[in-house]
Design a protein around this motif. Structure first.
Motif, PDB file in Angstrom:
ATOM      1  N   UNK A  98       0.833  -1.202   0.000  1.00  0.00           N
ATOM      2  CA  UNK A  98       0.000   0.000   0.000  1.00  0.00           C
ATOM      3  C   UNK A  98       0.870   1.256   0.000  1.00  0.00           C
ATOM      4  N   UNK A  99       1.884   1.276   0.851  1.00  0.00           N
ATOM      5  CA  UNK A  99       2.766   2.438   0.954  1.00  0.00           C
ATOM      6  C   UNK A  99       3.496   2.663  -0.372  1.00  0.00           C
ATOM      7  N   UNK A 100       3.969   1.579  -0.968  1.00  0.00           N
ATOM      8  CA  UNK A 100       4.712   1.705  -2.226  1.00  0.00           C
ATOM      9  C   UNK A 100       3.834   2.226  -3.356  1.00  0.00           C
ATOM     10  N   UNK A 101       2.594   1.720  -3.481  1.00  0.00           N
ATOM     11  CA  UNK A 101       1.717   2.135  -4.572  1.00  0.00           C
ATOM     12  C   UNK A 101       1.240   3.578  -4.380  1.00  0.00           C
ATOM     13  N   UNK A 102       0.964   3.987  -3.148  1.00  0.00           N
ATOM     14  CA  UNK A 102       0.561   5.376  -2.893  1.00  0.00           C
ATOM     15  C   UNK A 102       1.701   6.328  -3.244  1.00  0.00           C
ATOM     16  N   UNK A 103       2.922   5.955  -2.889  1.00  0.00           N
ATOM     17  CA  UNK A 103       4.078   6.809  -3.151  1.00  0.00           C
ATOM     18  C   UNK A 103       4.267   7.022  -4.651  1.00  0.00           C
ATOM     19  N   UNK A 104       4.184   5.954  -5.424  1.00  0.00           N
ATOM     20  CA  UNK A 104       4.327   6.066  -6.879  1.00  0.00           C
ATOM     21  C   UNK A 104       3.184   6.881  -7.474  1.00  0.00           C
ATOM     22  N   UNK A 105       1.981   6.599  -7.039  1.00  0.00           N
ATOM     23  CA  UNK A 105       0.787   7.301  -7.549  1.00  0.00           C
ATOM     24  C   UNK A 105       0.857   8.799  -7.273  1.00  0.00           C
ATOM     25  N   UNK A 106       1.261   9.176  -6.042  1.00  0.00           N
ATOM     26  CA  UNK A 106       1.272  10.586  -5.640  1.00  0.00           C
ATOM     27  C   UNK A 106       2.265  11.405  -6.443  1.00  0.00           C
ATOM     28  N   UNK A 107       3.346  10.781  -6.908  1.00  0.00           N
ATOM     29  CA  UNK A 107       4.350  11.521  -7.660  1.00  0.00           C
ATOM     30  C   UNK A 107       3.805  12.061  -8.973  1.00  0.00           C
ATOM     31  N   UNK A 108       2.794  11.409  -9.544  1.00  0.00           N
ATOM     32  CA  UNK A 108       2.228  11.815 -10.827  1.00  0.00           C
ATOM     33  C   UNK A 108       0.903  12.565 -10.692  1.00  0.00           C
ATOM     34  N   UNK A 109       0.428  12.734  -9.461  1.00  0.00           N
ATOM     35  CA  UNK A 109      -0.923  13.273  -9.266  1.00  0.00           C
ATOM     36  C   UNK A 109      -1.040  14.719  -9.719  1.00  0.00           C
ATOM     37  N   UNK A 110      -0.070  15.533  -9.370  1.00  0.00           N
ATOM     38  CA  UNK A 110      -0.137  16.946  -9.751  1.00  0.00           C
ATOM     39  C   UNK A 110      -0.166  17.140 -11.262  1.00  0.00           C
ATOM     40  N   UNK A 111       0.534  16.281 -11.975  1.00  0.00           N
ATOM     41  CA  UNK A 111       0.562  16.412 -13.432  1.00  0.00           C
ATOM     42  C   UNK A 111      -0.810  16.145 -14.039  1.00  0.00           C
ATOM     43  N   UNK A 112      -1.688  15.497 -13.292  1.00  0.00           N
ATOM     44  CA  UNK A 112      -3.043  15.240 -13.775  1.00  0.00           C
ATOM     45  C   UNK A 112      -4.030  16.286 -13.247  1.00  0.00           C
ATOM     46  N   UNK A 113      -3.488  17.329 -12.617  1.00  0.00           N
ATOM     47  CA  UNK A 113      -4.341  18.418 -12.146  1.00  0.00           C
ATOM     48  C   UNK A 113      -5.117  18.105 -10.881  1.00  0.00           C
ATOM     49  N   UNK A 114      -4.625  17.153 -10.076  1.00  0.00           N
ATOM     50  CA  UNK A 114      -5.298  16.757  -8.842  1.00  0.00           C
ATOM     51  C   UNK A 114      -4.340  16.982  -7.678  1.00  0.00           C
TER      52      UNK A 114
END
Length: 384
Positions: A354-370
């Motif tokens: 869970x920690x690993x997937x959230x970390x990877x996901x969060x790195x790209x979140x801003x680029x999607x405008x979220x």
């Protein structure tokens, strides 16, 4: 022998008078005596009232808090004309039960050269009530509340959708607790169980890493007691007083949390009778609540809205499927909900995947405008 006649000029002695008590019993007390006693009693009462009635100097006064229905009576009586009082009267202080106006005060935040955020140490002494069970949160005299004072700074959303992630189960495993604090973005909120060890130390480390903190409240699930949430869990079969006592024990385990989130609680969260007093207590202590949506018929959000308790409803448990694809699918679902409604929240556990997937996901979140935001930042969005 003939009796000699009594000498002339001498009178026969009078007959002996009957005892006084016989006379009193026969005729009753003198009316004059009764009247005298009544006058003295009335005069003494007036003097005593004038002397003892003025308690502005040395006489102690106890002021009891009034409920809101009584407040109107007090104001009505005080507004009524008075007839020549012997003592100058003053208005009583406002009842202790009157809610304080909310003050938006926050603790200082430190930002390092590389942009990492560190939150100030807790607790704020103005937000702590010392009790026999331990320190409990309270509303400060200036109206400041824990849900705002202990929050992570809200990001400038500028109309962008926001997503909050809450990781629960903190404080049980040292390895997983430390991993979550070190790896997860600081905007992720961390919820600590009341049954862990060294909780105040963990909270201090979490805030030093920038994470705002919640307290997990264990509540009764449908399969209780087969699935037991712990010795101090809130149960539907207990009285409101017993659940409040348990709630106070749970809240006293550590300080510095912005609010609470239910742990289990599928049954308890559906009972308005059991849930209502608990949520009223949380509101009175300046906290917020997150509904983890463990029950589809949960009443937490509904009751919170009715009593104006700050709340956030989580949309999903992001790691029920402990596979990379399963966690990613839930994170993607949160994005869709946030885009559609403006915000969304998900809950998870401090599991390595869970920690690993959230970390990877969060790195790209801003680029999607979220925007990834702390859960406290969703409160205002939730009220719109």
């Amino acid at each position: 022998m003939a009796r000699k006649p009594a000498p002339r000029g001498r009178k026969r002695p009078p007959a002996k008078a009957p005892p006084l008590e016989d006379d009193y019993a026969r005729s009753g007390p003198s009316p004059l005596l009764i009247a005298a006693f009544l006058v003295l009693a009335i005069l003494g009462g007036v003097i005593g009232w004038v002397v003892l009635g003025d308690d502005a100097g040395t006489q102690p006064r106890v002021t009891l808090p009034l409920n809101h229905s009584a407040e109107g009576k007090v104001e009505e009586l005080m507004a009524a004309p008075k007839t020549a009082p012997l003592i100058q009267e003053t208005a009583p202080p406002p009842p202790a039960s009157m809610p304080k106006a909310e003050t938006r005060r926050v603790l200082p935040v430190t930002v390092s050269a590389d942009g990492k955020i560190s939150l100030a140490p807790v607790p704020d002494p103005l937000l702590v009530e010392q009790t026999v069970v331990g320190p409990l949160p309270r509303v400060a005299e200036d109206g400041a509340r824990a849900w705002h004072v202990y929050s992570h700074p809200a990001p400038a959303a500028d109309g962008h959708p926001m997503i909050a992630i809450i990781i629960g189960g903190m404080g049980l495993s040292e390895t997983r607790t430390r991993l979550a604090m070190q790896r997860l973005p600081s905007a992720v909120s961390l919820a600590f169980t009341p049954y862990g060890d060294k909780l105040q130390e963990w909270v201090a480390q979490a805030r030093a890493s920038g994470h705002e903190v919640l307290l997990e409240l264990p509540m009764e699930p449908y399969d209780y007691p087969d699935n037991d949430p712990g010795p101090h869990a809130l149960l539907t079969g207990l009285s409101a007083e017993e659940n409040t006592n348990r709630l106070e024990w749970l809240m006293s385990r550590f300080s510095g949390y912005a609010g609470v989130i239910n742990l289990f609680g599928a049954k308890f969260s559906t009972s308005e009778a059991a849930l209502g007093p608990v949520m009223a207590e949380l509101k009175g202590r300046g906290l917020m609540i997150v509904d983890n949506q463990s029950a589809s018929r949960s009443r937490i959000s509904e009751i919170a809205g009715q009593i104006d308790l700050p709340f956030v409803s989580a949309a999903s448990q992001i790691d029920n499927d402990q596979t990379p694809a399963g966690v990613d699918a839930q994170l993607n679902a949160l994005e869709k909900k946030a885009i559609a409604e403006g915000f969304a929240a998900g809950v998870g556990l401090p599991l390595p995947l869970t920690i690993e997937r959230i970390t990877v996901w969060a790195e790209q979140l801003n680029s999607r405008g979220i925007i990834l935001a702390p859960v406290t930042a969703l409160i205002q969005a939730n009220k719109k």
